[in-house]
Design an enzyme around this catalytic site. Structure first.
Site, PDB file in Angstrom:
ATOM      1  N   SER A 133      -7.776   4.456  -8.285  1.00  0.00           N
ATOM      2  CA  SER A 133      -8.801   5.468  -8.067  1.00  0.00           C
ATOM      3  C   SER A 133      -8.454   6.704  -8.874  1.00  0.00           C
ATOM      4  CB  SER A 133      -8.868   5.833  -6.571  1.00  0.00           C
ATOM      5  OG  SER A 133      -9.647   7.005  -6.360  1.00  0.00           O
ATOM      6  N   TYR A 146      -4.982   8.619   1.273  1.00  0.00           N
ATOM      7  CA  TYR A 146      -5.636   7.747   0.297  1.00  0.00           C
ATOM      8  C   TYR A 146      -5.096   8.006  -1.102  1.00  0.00           C
ATOM      9  CZ  TYR A 146      -9.406   5.489  -2.336  1.00  0.00           C
ATOM     10  OH  TYR A 146     -10.119   4.696  -3.186  1.00  0.00           O
TER      11      TYR A 146
END
Length: 249
Positions: A133, A146
């Site tokens: 990501s 995350y």
């Protein structure tokens, strides 16, 4: 026919990648905690004339992953797409939440690579593609756990690429910005009243300088290329697919 294992292939980016890689003539093996969703992907692939099967698998559990990989005759391609999200800063993130994110997004990746690599070595090569990501590269508000997990994904990608380059194994990752998946819709439905969802969707879309969220199919096209022989000279790379987010940060 190459065998491509796709974790989290029951929905979202994982499903899109499975469908796209199947188009290239690969046999697809879906690993998903939600087997019914994985079976739906299998059915879509078969309806299109492809070959696929699905196993229920909890990537965070060592024995679950071991048992599945022991059933696989070969592993030519491994796409680690299974993952979960987390919202909150370091103060908001509980130890339990941290463990959960680590278990799926970090240890889950480790498990699959750990059991796939020996099979790839036996076949004298293979391809590993991890879904990271942009959170691994830029500071995103309230994404502490995350971001930690996706930073680890990039680091593991590079480590595997370095350690197994002489074994014919390529390892890369892709770093998407916000992609419009059912998760996004569910997040809006859970956290915002109906009259605010459209405005928040627009805000989330405009976070990407290109003016919209990405599509799972767009990530799948990049993934299919990196998993193909056309990318035979590419390893140890992290590809941004982010609508200009990292460009303008």
């Amino acid at each position: 026919m190459k065998h491509a294992i796709i974790t989290g292939g029951g929905s979202g980016i994982g499903r899109a990648i499975a469908l796209r890689i199947a188009e290239d003539g690969n046999h697809i093996v879906i690993l998903d905690l939600q087997k019914e969703a994985g079976d739906e992907t299998v059915e879509l692939i078969r309806e299109a004339g492809g070959s696929a099967e699905c196993f229920r698998c909890d990537v965070s559990d060592t024995n679950s992953v071991r048992e599945v990989f022991e059933k696989l005759p070969r592993v030519d391609i491994l796409v680690n797409s299974a993952g979960i999200a987390s919202i909150g800063n370091v103060g908001d993130t509980t130890p339990e939440e941290m463990d959960l994110i680590y278990g799926v997004n970090v240890k889950g990746l480790y498990h699959c690579i750990h059991f796939a690599v020996p099979k790839m070595i036996a076949e004298r090569g293979g391809v590993i593609l991890n879904i990271a990501s942009i959170a691994a590269k830029v500071g995103i508000e309230n994404r502490f756990a995350y971001s930690m997990s996706k930073g680890a994904v990039v680091a593991m990608t590079l480590s595997v690429a370095r350690d197994y380059i002489d074994k014919g194994i390529r390892s890369n990752c892709v770093c998407p910005a916000r992609i419009h998946t059912p998760f996004v819709d569910g997040y809006l439905e859970k956290n915002y009243p109906a009259d605010e969802r459209e405005g928040m969707f627009e805000k989330l879309s405009k976070y990407q300088p290109i003016g919209r969220m990405g599509k799972p199919s767009e990530v799948a096209e990049l993934a299919a290329f990196l998993c193909s022989d056309k990318a035979a000279f590419i390893t140890g790379s992290a590809y941004d697919i982010d609508g200009g987010v990292t460009l303008l940060r």
